[in-house]
Design a protein around this motif. Structure first.
Motif, PDB file in Angstrom:
ATOM      1  N   THR A 197       0.780   3.509   2.186  1.00 58.23           N
ATOM      2  CA  THR A 197       1.235   3.659   3.568  1.00 58.23           C
ATOM      3  C   THR A 197       2.460   2.793   3.841  1.00 58.23           C
ATOM      4  N   ASP A 198       2.477   1.572   3.304  1.00 59.37           N
ATOM      5  CA  ASP A 198       3.651   0.692   3.457  1.00 59.37           C
ATOM      6  C   ASP A 198       4.893   1.339   2.855  1.00 59.37           C
TER       7      ASP A 198
ATOM      8  N   ASP B 121      -3.397   3.358  -5.435  1.00 62.80           N
ATOM      9  CA  ASP B 121      -4.227   2.458  -4.644  1.00 62.80           C
ATOM     10  C   ASP B 121      -4.540   1.150  -5.356  1.00 62.80           C
TER      11      ASP B 121
ATOM     12  N   ARG C 131      10.394   6.317   5.331  1.00 65.50           N
ATOM     13  CA  ARG C 131      10.659   7.058   6.583  1.00 65.50           C
ATOM     14  C   ARG C 131      11.844   6.466   7.347  1.00 65.50           C
TER      15      ARG C 131
ATOM     16  N   THR D 166       5.191  12.088   0.103  1.00 71.14           N
ATOM     17  CA  THR D 166       3.823  11.893  -0.352  1.00 71.14           C
ATOM     18  C   THR D 166       3.824  10.694  -1.287  1.00 71.14           C
TER      19      THR D 166
ATOM     20  N   THR E 190       0.836  -1.197   0.000  1.00 71.82           N
ATOM     21  CA  THR E 190       0.000   0.000   0.000  1.00 71.82           C
ATOM     22  C   THR E 190       0.873   1.248   0.000  1.00 71.82           C
TER      23      THR E 190
ATOM     24  N   GLU F  89       5.445   4.555   2.287  1.00 68.98           N
ATOM     25  CA  GLU F  89       5.844   5.705   3.097  1.00 68.98           C
ATOM     26  C   GLU F  89       6.586   5.256   4.351  1.00 68.98           C
ATOM     27  N   THR F  90       6.111   4.207   4.997  1.00 70.38           N
ATOM     28  CA  THR F  90       6.766   3.684   6.201  1.00 70.38           C
ATOM     29  C   THR F  90       8.193   3.232   5.893  1.00 70.38           C
TER      30      THR F  90
ATOM     31  N   GLN G 285       1.204   8.226  -3.558  1.00 69.32           N
ATOM     32  CA  GLN G 285      -0.142   8.042  -4.092  1.00 69.32           C
ATOM     33  C   GLN G 285      -0.207   6.749  -4.878  1.00 69.32           C
TER      34      GLN G 285
END
Length: 76
Positions: free
Chosen positions: A6-7, A26, A13, A22, A4, A9-10, A24
């Motif tokens: 979110t994955d 899905d 980080r 950012t 995802t 981005e994690t 994007q």
């Protein structure tokens, strides 16, 4: 389970904790990410993108992350 935004981005980080990130996308395979980080200052775009790709190498190599359009830069 597909990866995802979110994955991604994690994962980013971990190597770029102070970056503005950012991500994007899905559909579980195609994503676009913008990473703005001070560590990119003095690097050309290829070097910046290689640094980001190195962070995601395992996911790219496994095919879990199929396509990632990258925008990278140092803060203004």
């Amino acid at each position: 389970m597909p990866i995802t935004a979110t994955d991604i981005e994690t994962l980013l980080r971990k190597n770029f904790p102070d970056a503005t990130i950012t991500v994007q996308g899905d559909d579980g395979a195609h994503f676009a990410a913008e990473v703005i980080d001070e560590s990119f200052r003095g690097m050309n775009r290829i070097q910046q993108q290689r640094a980001v790709n190195a962070t995601l190498k395992e996911k790219i190599d496994s095919g879990e992350l199929h396509a990632l359009a990258l925008t990278t830069k140092a803060p203004a």
